[in-house]
Scaffold this motif. Structure first.
Motif, PDB file in Angstrom:
ATOM      1  N   CYS A 176       0.883  -0.942   0.055  1.00 55.37           N
ATOM      2  CA  CYS A 176       0.011   0.007  -0.158  1.00 55.37           C
ATOM      3  C   CYS A 176       0.943   1.417  -0.126  1.00 55.37           C
ATOM      4  CB  CYS A 176      -1.073   0.032   1.112  1.00 55.37           C
ATOM      5  SG  CYS A 176      -0.424   0.382   2.956  1.00 55.37           S
ATOM      6  N   SER A 177       2.057   1.130   0.544  1.00 53.78           N
ATOM      7  CA  SER A 177       2.815   2.221   0.395  1.00 53.78           C
ATOM      8  C   SER A 177       3.167   2.786  -1.057  1.00 53.78           C
ATOM      9  CB  SER A 177       4.129   2.065   1.114  1.00 53.78           C
ATOM     10  OG  SER A 177       4.090   1.835   2.524  1.00 53.78           O
ATOM     11  N   ASN A 178       3.533   1.706  -1.672  1.00 52.03           N
ATOM     12  CA  ASN A 178       3.764   2.244  -3.228  1.00 52.03           C
ATOM     13  C   ASN A 178       2.764   2.526  -4.154  1.00 52.03           C
ATOM     14  OD1 ASN A 178       6.576   1.875  -2.878  1.00 52.03           O
ATOM     15  ND2 ASN A 178       6.588  -0.296  -3.503  1.00 52.03           N
ATOM     16  N   ASP A 199       8.240  11.173  -9.713  1.00 54.37           N
ATOM     17  CA  ASP A 199       8.967   9.836  -9.395  1.00 54.37           C
ATOM     18  C   ASP A 199       8.300   9.498  -8.004  1.00 54.37           C
ATOM     19  OD1 ASP A 199      10.329   7.733  -8.570  1.00 54.37           O
ATOM     20  OD2 ASP A 199      12.044   8.796  -8.355  1.00 54.37           O
ATOM     21  N   PRO A 200       7.483   8.252  -8.080  1.00 55.95           N
ATOM     22  CA  PRO A 200       6.849   7.848  -6.508  1.00 55.95           C
ATOM     23  C   PRO A 200       7.874   7.764  -5.305  1.00 55.95           C
ATOM     24  CG  PRO A 200       6.154   6.570  -8.568  1.00 55.95           C
ATOM     25  CD  PRO A 200       7.074   7.614  -8.861  1.00 55.95           C
ATOM     26  N   LEU A 201       9.031   7.272  -5.809  1.00 55.23           N
ATOM     27  CA  LEU A 201       9.973   6.954  -4.700  1.00 55.23           C
ATOM     28  C   LEU A 201      10.584   8.159  -4.284  1.00 55.23           C
ATOM     29  CD1 LEU A 201      11.735   3.806  -5.974  1.00 55.23           C
ATOM     30  CD2 LEU A 201      10.140   3.818  -4.427  1.00 55.23           C
ATOM     31  N   GLY A 341      -5.917  -7.083  -7.554  1.00 57.78           N
ATOM     32  CA  GLY A 341      -4.636  -7.434  -7.982  1.00 57.78           C
ATOM     33  C   GLY A 341      -3.953  -8.264  -6.576  1.00 57.78           C
ATOM     34  N   HIS A 342      -3.378  -9.251  -6.837  1.00 56.00           N
ATOM     35  CA  HIS A 342      -2.644 -10.251  -5.829  1.00 56.00           C
ATOM     36  C   HIS A 342      -1.163  -9.718  -5.529  1.00 56.00           C
ATOM     37  CE1 HIS A 342      -5.583 -13.410  -5.590  1.00 56.00           C
ATOM     38  NE2 HIS A 342      -6.388 -12.455  -5.744  1.00 56.00           N
ATOM     39  N   LEU A 343      -0.685  -9.513  -4.329  1.00 60.47           N
ATOM     40  CA  LEU A 343       0.744  -9.312  -4.117  1.00 60.47           C
ATOM     41  C   LEU A 343       1.815 -10.477  -4.608  1.00 60.47           C
ATOM     42  CD1 LEU A 343       2.713  -7.163  -2.816  1.00 60.47           C
ATOM     43  CD2 LEU A 343       2.444  -8.653  -0.796  1.00 60.47           C
ATOM     44  N   GLU A 344       1.042 -11.529  -4.814  1.00 61.55           N
ATOM     45  CA  GLU A 344       1.925 -12.557  -5.149  1.00 61.55           C
ATOM     46  C   GLU A 344       2.282 -12.521  -6.629  1.00 61.55           C
ATOM     47  OE1 GLU A 344      -0.323 -14.015  -1.586  1.00 61.55           O
ATOM     48  OE2 GLU A 344      -0.800 -13.058  -3.563  1.00 61.55           O
ATOM     49  N   SER A 345       1.398 -11.807  -7.451  1.00 60.19           N
ATOM     50  CA  SER A 345       1.761 -11.654  -8.810  1.00 60.19           C
ATOM     51  C   SER A 345       1.742  -9.933  -8.989  1.00 60.19           C
ATOM     52  CB  SER A 345       0.562 -12.201  -9.630  1.00 60.19           C
ATOM     53  OG  SER A 345      -0.645 -11.692  -9.278  1.00 60.19           O
ATOM     54  N   VAL A 346       2.152  -9.165  -8.127  1.00 62.77           N
ATOM     55  CA  VAL A 346       2.127  -7.911  -8.095  1.00 62.77           C
ATOM     56  C   VAL A 346       2.689  -7.061  -9.329  1.00 62.77           C
ATOM     57  CG1 VAL A 346       4.379  -7.454  -6.831  1.00 62.77           C
ATOM     58  CG2 VAL A 346       2.490  -5.711  -6.679  1.00 62.77           C
ATOM     59  N   GLU A 347       3.955  -7.721  -9.748  1.00 64.99           N
ATOM     60  CA  GLU A 347       4.397  -6.979 -11.100  1.00 64.99           C
ATOM     61  C   GLU A 347       3.670  -6.999 -12.177  1.00 64.99           C
ATOM     62  OE1 GLU A 347       8.448  -7.965 -11.740  1.00 64.99           O
ATOM     63  OE2 GLU A 347       9.138  -7.660  -9.349  1.00 64.99           O
ATOM     64  N   GLU A 348       3.398  -8.302 -12.522  1.00 63.61           N
ATOM     65  CA  GLU A 348       2.290  -8.562 -13.648  1.00 63.61           C
ATOM     66  C   GLU A 348       1.063  -7.672 -13.598  1.00 63.61           C
ATOM     67  OE1 GLU A 348       3.421 -12.899 -15.861  1.00 63.61           O
ATOM     68  OE2 GLU A 348       1.560 -12.597 -14.067  1.00 63.61           O
ATOM     69  N   ASP A 349       0.513  -7.787 -12.415  1.00 61.20           N
ATOM     70  CA  ASP A 349      -0.700  -6.940 -12.104  1.00 61.20           C
ATOM     71  C   ASP A 349      -0.721  -5.573 -11.969  1.00 61.20           C
ATOM     72  OD1 ASP A 349      -1.895  -9.655 -11.732  1.00 61.20           O
ATOM     73  OD2 ASP A 349      -2.202  -9.520  -9.668  1.00 61.20           O
ATOM     74  N   ALA A 350       0.174  -5.087 -11.487  1.00 62.94           N
ATOM     75  CA  ALA A 350       0.558  -3.592 -11.516  1.00 62.94           C
ATOM     76  C   ALA A 350       0.540  -3.252 -12.999  1.00 62.94           C
ATOM     77  CB  ALA A 350       1.739  -3.217 -10.678  1.00 62.94           C
ATOM     78  N   GLU A 364       5.293   4.468 -12.942  1.00 56.87           N
ATOM     79  CA  GLU A 364       5.757   3.031 -13.007  1.00 56.87           C
ATOM     80  C   GLU A 364       5.644   2.576 -11.551  1.00 56.87           C
ATOM     81  OE1 GLU A 364       9.183   2.210 -14.822  1.00 56.87           O
ATOM     82  OE2 GLU A 364       8.768   2.563 -16.625  1.00 56.87           O
ATOM     83  N   PHE A 365       5.160   1.421 -11.613  1.00 59.04           N
ATOM     84  CA  PHE A 365       5.166   0.803  -9.974  1.00 59.04           C
ATOM     85  C   PHE A 365       6.419   0.349  -9.635  1.00 59.04           C
ATOM     86  CE2 PHE A 365       4.678  -2.582  -7.014  1.00 59.04           C
ATOM     87  CZ  PHE A 365       3.763  -2.208  -5.916  1.00 59.04           C
ATOM     88  N   PRO A 366       6.902   1.025  -8.359  1.00 57.12           N
ATOM     89  CA  PRO A 366       8.171   0.846  -7.782  1.00 57.12           C
ATOM     90  C   PRO A 366       8.163  -0.448  -7.000  1.00 57.12           C
ATOM     91  CG  PRO A 366       7.117   2.397  -6.414  1.00 57.12           C
ATOM     92  CD  PRO A 366       6.120   2.130  -7.782  1.00 57.12           C
ATOM     93  N   THR A 367       9.172  -1.398  -7.675  1.00 55.31           N
ATOM     94  CA  THR A 367       9.049  -2.884  -7.106  1.00 55.31           C
ATOM     95  C   THR A 367      10.027  -2.808  -5.836  1.00 55.31           C
ATOM     96  OG1 THR A 367      10.558  -3.528  -8.759  1.00 55.31           O
ATOM     97  CG2 THR A 367       8.331  -3.916  -9.141  1.00 55.31           C
ATOM     98  N   SER A 368       9.862  -3.513  -4.954  1.00 48.80           N
ATOM     99  CA  SER A 368      10.652  -3.646  -3.847  1.00 48.80           C
ATOM    100  C   SER A 368      10.642  -4.985  -3.070  1.00 48.80           C
ATOM    101  CB  SER A 368      10.597  -2.379  -2.746  1.00 48.80           C
ATOM    102  OG  SER A 368      11.282  -2.730  -1.671  1.00 48.80           O
TER     103      SER A 368
END
Length: 415
Positions: A176-178, A199-201, A341-350, A364-368
């Protein structure tokens, strides 16, 4: 003479009332959509057809229907085609900021369609939600109430972005932070030297969760008064609504790790001290988290589960948002979400979601992977939790498991 003067008085009062009405409902609903860069509900362009008038029973139009018509003229979805003219930019930046602020190009032509399996994945998740909400065998508190019956204080997790027609229900411990960072970028609710963050970050961490950065449903009443519920329904109908979820038990592990294994003064005083007194034989726990950590004292994961299962916990106060069930945070049986969306597939879902919203060229969704809790750790974490407690915990979170398609953790419940 008296009649003429009375007429002028009524004319002035009527004009003042109309101006006041426009000001009240222009804010955030009208004016903001004059610079709505991205369509609310992209779709194929269709020729405009005049409205059809159907016979109606004689009924005086209600004031709410007039408000609905007024709001709808600003919330009407666009077509999403790159050839659509972009509305004029009416942002109220300072003159100095306007000189440096270059409006972002928010139209993007996608040469390849979204993968069929991703579209099918979303269809299945939405269909499952509908089936579970209609299934009488799946029962939980508040399931069958109407949207109007949801207390205003329980709508505080629904963040609205009027610039792009988006509603996001945030779930703590599910990236949720991102996602909040992305909502700040899209809504341009935070400026740096008069220019919106891109830039979100780059957004300071202490501002990400600052409630003043987000316009949530529970704030509507302060702005719109008795018409707030009606406007919520209009936006729920017109906007794209999304949320992200994760395995409920893994979410609990993540909450415990973040709030009780790390130094957190607020959570120590509000929750850890209670757990230590009730379940750890510590009638006078240390006064501060630093003192507690200095002597190696903090609640165990088993203590945390005891706290969740203790009837006294919810008698004292509702579950904290970090371990409150998703169905209580986001009301999936009252709100028809367009994207799950599911966190387990967050990159694809985002990537899929941002593309569906047509903002993937804006942000863009910042992955971490920092402090990522793996589902494979469940057996280790729950090894200290008694079997009966695990089963009770599953009953407590079973609606989230079933609503969002997570398998029953039989390996933890059938030993």
């Amino acid at each position: 003479m008296g009649t003429s003067r009375l007429f002028r008085i009524f004319l002035v009062l009527g004009s003042a009332f109309m101006i006041l009405l426009i000001i009240i409902y222009w804010d955030d609903v009208g004016a903001s959509h004059l610079y709505l860069h991205t369509p609310v509900s992209p779709g194929p362009k269709t020729p405009h057809t005049p409205p059809q008038h159907h016979p109606q029973t004689s009924r005086t139009p209600s004031f709410l229907s007039d408000i609905d018509a007024f709001v709808n003229q600003f919330l009407e979805p666009g077509t999403g085609d790159p050839t659509d003219p972009a509305p004029a930019d009416t942002t109220n930046q300072s003159e100095r900021a306007e000189e440096r602020y270059v409006p972002r190009r928010e139209w993007k032509i996608h040469l390849t369609p979204v993968a069929a399996e991703l579209r099918e994945r979303q269809e299945q998740r939405r269909k499952l939600l509908q089936e579970m909400c209609a299934n009488d065998g799946v029962a939980f508190p508040g399931k069958n109430r109407s949207f109007d019956d949801i207390p205003n204080k329980e709508l505080d997790h629904l963040i609205v972005d009027d610039r792009h027609g988006i509603i996001y229900c945030y779930v703590p411990k599910v990236a949720c932070s991102n996602w909040k960072r992305i909502m700040i970028v899209l809504s341009e609710s935070l400026l740096q030297d008069g220019v919106p963050y891109r830039d979100p970050l780059a957004i300071p961490r202490d501002l990400v969760h600052n409630s003043s950065m987000h316009f949530t449903f529970n704030k509507f009443w302060k702005r719109y008064g008795k018409f707030s519920r009606h406007l919520m329904k209009v936006k729920l109908k017109k906007y794209t609504k999304f949320l992200f979820v994760r395995d409920p038990f893994v979410r609990l592990i993540s909450a415990y790790r973040n709030k009780f294994e790390l130094r957190n003064e607020d959570f120590y005083r509000r929750f850890a001290q209670v757990m230590l007194r009730r379940y750890a034989n510590q009638p006078t726990p240390p006064a501060s988290v630093d003192e507690a950590f200095a002597v190696g004292l903090h609640p165990s994961f088993s203590h945390f589960i005891q706290y969740l299962l203790d009837p006294q916990t919810e008698k004292d106060m509702p579950f904290n948002e970090h371990w409150r069930q998703v169905y209580r945070l986001c009301h999936p049986c009252q709100i028809q979400y367009d994207f799950v969306g599911h966190l387990e597939s967050v990159e694809e879902d985002a990537e899929h979601l941002l593309r569906q919203l047509r903002v993937d060229n804006v942000v863009e969704f910042p992955t971490s992977h920092r402090n990522l809790t793996a589902s494979s750790w469940e057996a280790d974490w729950f090894s200290t939790v008694p079997l009966e407690a695990r089963r009770e915990l599953y009953k407590l979170y079973e609606p989230d498991f079933r609503l969002f398609g997570y398998d029953r953790p039989d390996s933890l419940l059938n030993e």
